[in-house]
Design an enzyme around this catalytic site. Structure first.
Site, mmCIF file in Angstrom:
data_model
loop_
_atom_site.group_PDB
_atom_site.id
_atom_site.type_symbol
_atom_site.label_atom_id
_atom_site.label_comp_id
_atom_site.label_asym_id
_atom_site.label_seq_id
_atom_site.Cartn_x
_atom_site.Cartn_y
_atom_site.Cartn_z
ATOM 1 N N ASN A 183 -7.986 3.862 8.563
ATOM 2 C CA ASN A 183 -7.376 2.705 9.238
ATOM 3 C C ASN A 183 -7.443 2.781 10.753
ATOM 4 O OD1 ASN A 183 -5.480 4.823 8.238
ATOM 5 N ND2 ASN A 183 -4.102 3.861 9.694
ATOM 6 N N GLN A 193 -7.747 -0.384 3.511
ATOM 7 C CA GLN A 193 -8.585 -0.967 4.575
ATOM 8 C C GLN A 193 -9.985 -1.312 4.087
ATOM 9 O OE1 GLN A 193 -7.518 -1.948 7.467
ATOM 10 N NE2 GLN A 193 -5.575 -0.865 7.668
ATOM 11 N N GLY A 198 0.811 -1.212 0.000
ATOM 12 C CA GLY A 198 0.000 0.000 0.000
ATOM 13 C C GLY A 198 0.850 1.270 0.000
ATOM 14 N N SER A 232 -3.367 -3.198 -0.705
ATOM 15 C CA SER A 232 -2.246 -3.907 -0.073
ATOM 16 C C SER A 232 -2.632 -5.365 0.180
ATOM 17 C CB SER A 232 -1.916 -3.226 1.253
ATOM 18 O OG SER A 232 -0.982 -3.996 1.980
ATOM 19 N N GLY A 233 -1.687 -6.275 -0.026
ATOM 20 C CA GLY A 233 -1.975 -7.705 0.118
ATOM 21 C C GLY A 233 -2.111 -8.187 1.555
ATOM 22 N N CYS A 285 1.160 1.356 12.111
ATOM 23 C CA CYS A 285 2.346 1.602 11.289
ATOM 24 C C CYS A 285 3.291 2.571 11.975
ATOM 25 C CB CYS A 285 1.924 2.107 9.909
ATOM 26 S SG CYS A 285 0.857 0.909 9.096
HETATM 27 C C1 LIG Z 1 -5.001 3.018 4.929
HETATM 28 C C2 LIG Z 1 -3.627 2.453 4.734
HETATM 29 N N1 LIG Z 1 -2.900 2.856 3.691
HETATM 30 C C3 LIG Z 1 -1.666 2.368 3.454
HETATM 31 C C4 LIG Z 1 -1.091 1.439 4.298
HETATM 32 C C5 LIG Z 1 0.265 0.910 3.997
HETATM 33 O O1 LIG Z 1 0.187 -0.368 3.406
HETATM 34 P P1 LIG Z 1 1.453 -1.345 3.416
HETATM 35 O O2 LIG Z 1 1.619 -1.797 4.830
HETATM 36 O O3 LIG Z 1 1.085 -2.446 2.479
HETATM 37 O O4 LIG Z 1 2.615 -0.571 2.919
HETATM 38 C C6 LIG Z 1 -1.808 1.004 5.425
HETATM 39 C C7 LIG Z 1 -1.206 0.077 6.406
HETATM 40 O O5 LIG Z 1 -1.573 0.063 7.563
HETATM 41 C C8 LIG Z 1 -3.116 1.522 5.638
HETATM 42 O O6 LIG Z 1 -3.865 1.125 6.683
#
Ligand SMILES: Cc1ncc(COP(=O)(O)O)c(C=O)c1O
Length: 389
Positions: A151, A179, A71, A199-200, A325
């Site tokens: 998220n 999400q 993502g 995102s996978g 994150c």
């Molecule tokens: C809304 C959203 N966007 C982007 C991401 C990032 O995705 P990735 O972990 O695959 O880089 C996340 C991860 O928590 C997310 O919740």
């Protein structure tokens, strides 16, 4: 003690069928999809099949799918890639105050390059109001990026209506659907999207994989340089096993007709019912009528995030505070601040419980009972501390 995993918004367990498909790809299809010999051609055929499948399921064509490392990369490619390719048309970008850092930090990076970014406010439910987008749109706006599901609090934006506002404007519309993907069918044409990130590892696929949908006419630059993979937009040898895993994860959801929403809705109801029966004081953060049932964000007055997380972990409940994150740091959530303001105590005592395939209704009941016991313990403690003061 069997721990209960309620942090599916951070990441999800990999589905056994995904592991099987990936293992098979690792064992049998090691060829480089760019090689012209039979090993390469076999991998290329698998890659093409995955791309066609993914494209078909969101109503796109295979030429509009760019596999990425997840993502974050899809968001960066959409935001920075579009900005760099379209700067002759304008240098104004619109996004929201509640985006994931993959979008926010990409936008902040663009500011250092001379772009102007408007960060739209949200209401107390975490929703972007149509009027704020209309009012911030300028002739030189080149991109609007608004996430589909937040998220941290699970609020669902009215993406089709928001995208319709810029239908006749030069700006592209991007949504971070990380999400949202998998809960219900997404059709890019029906929603009026130019770009979409997925995102996978949020849908029981592997980590380190995802894709960006970018409609045929959308101009964007690559952010890295090398080979000709992904039509020059994302060079680097494709991680075929990961892409196979991502595709399998999507297939499991699609072929079963998006089965999870109803069970998450049930988990949410059960969780809140138990808290209410136990006489807990709590407040649900998010939009009461527009939310993804997989994410339940609750504030517990009289507690603090630090002690809540510590006690939950000790009692075998894996949850998180806002965005995982930025885990490790217990900074106040920028999402809750955008919804309530910096001084509101709800920014300091909110926990995100997020449901997924690792759960069943009995677990949810047990977890909610444990949460209630913890809250009773902590609020009793804080009352005693107050009294001693
Ligand atoms: C809304 C959203 N966007 C982007 C991401 C990032 O995705 P990735 O972990 O695959 O880089 C996340 C991860 O928590 C997310 O919740």
């Amino acid at each position: 003690m069997d721990a209960i995993y309620l942090d599916h918004a951070a990441t999800t367990p990999v589905h056994p069928a995904v592991i099987e498909a990936m293992t098979n790809a690792l064992q049998t299809s090691f060829g480089n999809p760019s090689s012209i010999h039979s090993f390469g051609r076999e991998s290329r055929a698998i890659l093409d099949r995955c791309r066609r499948y993914v494209a078909d399921k969101i109503g796109a064509s295979e030429k509009e799918i760019y596999f990425t490392s997840g993502g974050t990369e899809a968001d960066n490619l959409a935001i920075i890639g579009v900005a760099l390719a379209n700067k002759a048309k304008g240098k104004h970008i619109i996004t929201t105050q509640i985006e994931h850092h993959a979008v926010l930090h990409a936008a902040e990076h663009l500011e250092t390059l001379g772009f102007e970014v408007t960060y739209l406010p949200v209401n107390q439910y975490g929703q972007v109001e149509m009027r704020t987008l209309q009012e911030s749109l300028r002739d030189d706006t080149i991109l609007v990026s608004i996430m589909m599901v937040n998220n941290e609090v699970g609020t669902l934006q009215a993406i089709a209506e928001l995208a319709a506002i810029i239908k006749d404007h030069q700006a592209y519309f991007h949504t971070d659907a990380v999400q949202a993907f998998g809960l219900e069918q997404i059709n890019v044409a029906k929603l009026g999207l130019d770009l979409l990130s997925v995102s996978g590892h949020k849908i029981n696929g592997p980590k380190g994989t995802g894709f960006l949908y970018a409609g045929k006419g959308v101009k964007f630059h690559a952010l890295q340089h090398g080979g000709a993979q992904e039509r020059l937009k994302r060079p680097g040898t494709e991680s075929l096993p990961a892409i196979v895993g991502l595709t399998k994860a999507i297939e499991l959801i699609v072929e079963d007709n998006y089965p999870h929403k109803a069970s998450y809705e049930n988990y949410r109801t059960v969780f809140l019912q138990v808290l209410a029966q136990e006489g807990i004081t709590f407040q649900v953060n998010g939009a009461p009528n527009a939310y993804a049932p997989s994410i339940l964000n609750i504030s517990f007055p009289g507690t603090s995030v630090e002690s809540l997380l510590m006690n939950l972990d000790l009692d075998g409940i894996a949850a998180s505070s806002g965005s995982a994150c930025t885990a490790g740091s217990l900074e106040l959530s920028h999402v809750l601040i955008a919804m309530y303001g910096e001084q509101d105590p709800r920014t300091e005592n909110a926990i995100r419980f997020s449901f997924g395939l690792a759960n069943d209704a009995a677990q949810i009941k047990k977890a909610a009972t444990k949460v209630s016991q913890i809250i009773k313990r902590l609020t009793k403690q804080s009352t005693i501390i107050e009294e001693v003061k």
